[in-house]
Design a protein around this motif. Structure first.
Motif, PDB file in Angstrom:
ATOM      1  N   GLU A 154       2.265   1.675  -3.461  1.00 52.61           N
ATOM      2  CA  GLU A 154       1.082   2.070  -4.479  1.00 52.61           C
ATOM      3  C   GLU A 154       0.671   3.537  -4.065  1.00 52.61           C
ATOM      4  O   GLU A 154       0.193   4.012  -5.172  1.00 52.61           O
ATOM      5  CB  GLU A 154       0.000   1.074  -4.453  1.00 52.61           C
ATOM      6  N   GLN A 155       0.657   3.965  -2.952  1.00 48.96           N
ATOM      7  CA  GLN A 155       0.206   5.345  -2.792  1.00 48.96           C
ATOM      8  C   GLN A 155       1.170   6.215  -2.724  1.00 48.96           C
ATOM      9  O   GLN A 155       1.132   7.432  -2.483  1.00 48.96           O
ATOM     10  CB  GLN A 155      -0.433   5.242  -1.313  1.00 48.96           C
ATOM     11  N   MET A 212      -6.316  -0.077   3.984  1.00 52.11           N
ATOM     12  CA  MET A 212      -5.412  -0.857   4.113  1.00 52.11           C
ATOM     13  C   MET A 212      -5.745  -1.974   5.123  1.00 52.11           C
ATOM     14  O   MET A 212      -5.466  -3.068   4.646  1.00 52.11           O
ATOM     15  CB  MET A 212      -4.162  -0.151   4.563  1.00 52.11           C
ATOM     16  N   THR A 226       0.918  -1.133   0.122  1.00 49.41           N
ATOM     17  CA  THR A 226      -0.048  -0.110   0.142  1.00 49.41           C
ATOM     18  C   THR A 226       0.901   1.219  -0.089  1.00 49.41           C
ATOM     19  O   THR A 226       0.768   2.083  -0.762  1.00 49.41           O
ATOM     20  CB  THR A 226      -0.870   0.103   1.140  1.00 49.41           C
ATOM     21  N   LYS A 281      -7.308   6.064   4.267  1.00 48.62           N
ATOM     22  CA  LYS A 281      -6.695   5.145   3.612  1.00 48.62           C
ATOM     23  C   LYS A 281      -5.910   4.078   4.415  1.00 48.62           C
ATOM     24  O   LYS A 281      -5.954   2.960   3.887  1.00 48.62           O
ATOM     25  CB  LYS A 281      -5.484   6.072   2.970  1.00 48.62           C
TER      26      LYS A 281
END
Length: 328
Positions: free
Chosen positions: A103-104, A123, A100, A119
């Motif tokens: 990707e973020q 996750m 995560t 967020k």
């Protein structure tokens, strides 16, 4: 006298100890091989992984715990964060965290900023889904007995389903059979030992979730832990098991609420011993499915049937502490 933890957050001193940090070596090696794409830019150390595990547990307490307002999901069981085996539940959770982060395009993990809460919850939802897919996490199949009050049964059904459990009309298909709730218990504190290590003992506090388990001095514990209950047994528990789930937003420890056929006069009171004169007198049952290496431990001895806590039991004494303070 030992003091119970006040919340379900991690014990920071425990995770800072060198022997616990060393347990993350197997986790780090697994991540290096199986999540290389997401960790190679900034390879984690054992200490960094221990810190991240603590951050995940603290985030659960802050955003999904007892004090959270309308938590969007149920807490992931605390015992899964103690699974240090390669490819185990902790490995899976940390792998999702690093994926995560990549990707973020986060420069770092941030579990304190209000703008990051949604967020982080997303996750944790992915962590939960992964643990279910990998069979580390399963949701109960629940049968509510006919002798449970109809209005109470409807309430219990709503609670169970809101936490992803399934209700069944066939008791043979159930993982958990729900009995009526017992009368209110004395406002007292009970515990049992889970794991002994050097001069410390990990204890579970009755009617609190496993995230409240804490380490106490071995000098205050007069018995050793016993092996865990049978794996995948069908549990018969009283309704408080679900009612307390709603309070803490965390699946409760079944042994605290267990009902046996041999104790129809006092169902669901459990098997426990008291705190007296600074000594922690221990419960007859122990729940400790994983040792600190992440390996499952052997079966336990058969336990005696539950007893009514209102009746004094020889050699067990009276309680010396209040059991719960809901204002905490």
């Amino acid at each position: 006298m030992a003091v119970r933890k006040k919340d379900g957050g991690p014990n920071l001193k425990h995770y800072e100890s060198p022997d616990v940090v060393a347990l993350f070596d197997s986790v780090r090696n697994w991540l290096t091989k199986n999540a290389k794409k997401h960790v190679q830019a900034d390879p984690p150390t054992n200490k960094a992984l221990a810190t991240l595990a603590c951050q995940l547990m603290q985030f659960q307490e802050d955003s999904l715990g007892k004090g959270a307002t309308s938590p969007p999901m149920t807490r992931i069981p605390a015992k899964l964060f103690a699974d240090y085996a390669p490819g185990g539940a902790l490995c899976q959770a940390l792998a999702i965290a690093y994926r995560t982060k990549a990707e973020q395009s986060w420069r770092r993990f941030d579990f304190q900023s209000p703008s990051r809460v949604d967020k982080n919850v997303e996750m944790m939802a992915v962590v939960e889904q992964t643990l279910v897919e990998q069979n580390f996490l399963t949701f109960p199949v629940i049968y509510i007995r006919d002798d449970v009050d109809k209005l109470e049964s409807a309430r219990l059904t709503d609670i169970a389903q809101s936490h992803k459990a399934t209700i069944t009309s066939d008791p043979k298909q159930a993982t958990h059979i729900i009995h009526p709730a017992p009368p209110p218990l004395p406002d007292e504190e009970w515990l049992r030992p889970l794991l002994k290590k050097d001069k410390q003992v990990l204890v579970h506090w009755w009617y609190y979730p496993d995230s409240y388990d804490s380490w106490v001095s071995a000098s205050e514990v007069d018995e050793d832990p016993e092996p865990p209950p049978e794996f995948n047994k069908q549990w018969e528990v009283n309704a408080r098991w679900l009612l307390d789930l709603e309070i803490y937003n965390e699946w409760m420890n079944e042994e605290d609420y267990e009902v046996t056929e041999r104790d129809s006069s006092s169902p669901g009171q459990g098997r426990r011993r008291s705190i007296q004169k600074g000594k922690l007198h221990l419960a007859d049952d122990v729940r400790c499915s994983l040792d600190e290496s992440g390996k499952r431990k052997g079966k336990r001895k058969r336990s005696p049937s539950p007893q009514d806590p209102a009746k004094k039991r020889k050699g067990r004494g009276r309680l010396a502490k209040k059991r719960r303070d809901d204002s905490e």
